[in-house]
Design a protein around this motif. Structure first.
Motif, short mmCIF file in Angstrom:
data_model
loop_
_atom_site.label_atom_id
_atom_site.label_comp_id
_atom_site.label_asym_id
_atom_site.label_seq_id
_atom_site.Cartn_x
_atom_site.Cartn_y
_atom_site.Cartn_z
N ILE A 44 0.85 -1.20 0.00
CA ILE A 44 0.00 0.00 0.00
C ILE A 44 0.88 1.25 0.00
CG2 ILE A 44 -1.90 -1.19 1.19
CD1 ILE A 44 -1.32 0.55 3.62
N LYS A 60 -9.56 1.77 -1.73
CA LYS A 60 -8.37 2.40 -2.35
C LYS A 60 -8.23 3.85 -1.95
CE LYS A 60 -7.72 -0.51 -6.40
NZ LYS A 60 -7.66 -0.57 -7.86
N GLU A 117 -15.74 7.12 -2.11
CA GLU A 117 -15.41 5.82 -1.52
C GLU A 117 -16.68 5.05 -1.13
OE1 GLU A 117 -13.74 3.17 -1.39
OE2 GLU A 117 -11.92 3.99 -0.50
#
Length: 199
Positions: free
Chosen positions: A89, A142, A174
């Protein structure tokens, strides 16, 4: 025999789209690492391949307007993660860049990972993989993942109202369930800062 390995390697490369990244491991079915390495070196010399970084090769893309297009740091990081079956990440200033909070591409792009820590030089840039706890890698959204990492980088006492407003606007895209999940993984101050959006 050596030429045969080179021909097989080239054949496999030509069956993939331009811009694809390759490692020595990509050709283990063709020959041993030493033979494949030599074949890749010759393909670099002949111009069929380019070395993107140590041990990483690419079949370059050629654009009519801008010429040769090299793979991005992110594409290389994702290819390495895929090869290693690793989770990664983006963190730090790269998370800020991906969110649009800064226009400056960092020279050192940092990813948390569940595999070994290491650094890879890509031209003037560096990819740094930092070994992280499973909690730091458990994000599912994400955008919310990037938001939490960006806020951590900016810091509780440095964040501006404008940045908070910008992040909240971005988080509207999101998935609410993903956002709720990811806020539980965030430090308390980030949760407090963003929870009004999540409710």
């Amino acid at each position: 025999m050596q030429k045969s390995i080179e021909a097989q390697v080239l054949g496999k490369i030509k069956r993939t789209k331009r811009g694809s990244l390759f490692f020595v491991d990509s050709f283990t079915a063709i020959g041993n690492a030493k033979a494949v390495n030599k074949a890749l070196e010759r393909l670099v010399k002949s111009g069929e391949l380019e070395r993107a970084a140590t041990g990483i090769y690419v079949r370059p893309v050629h654009d009519d307007y801008i010429g040769k297009v090299s793979p991005s740091v992110e594409e290389i990081a994702i290819a390495i993660a895929k090869r290693d079956r690793a989770t990664i990440i983006p963190t730090g200033s790269y998370a800020m860049y991906k969110l649009g909070l800064t226009t400056q591409v960092p020279l050192n792009v940092v990813y948390y990972t569940d595999t070994s820590a290491r650094k890879i030089k890509i031209g003037k840039q560096t990819i740094t993989f930092k070994k992280a706890s499973s909690k730091n890698l458990a994000f599912v959204g994400k955008t919310s993942m990037l938001a939490v990492q960006a806020l951590r980088t900016i810091g509780k006492d440095q964040i501006t109202e404008e940045e908070v407003k910008q992040i909240k606007a971005i988080l509207k895209k999101e998935n609410p369930k993903d956002l709720q999940h990811d806020l539980q993984l965030a430090p308390v101050w980030i949760r407090e800062l963003l929870k009004t959006k999540a409710e």
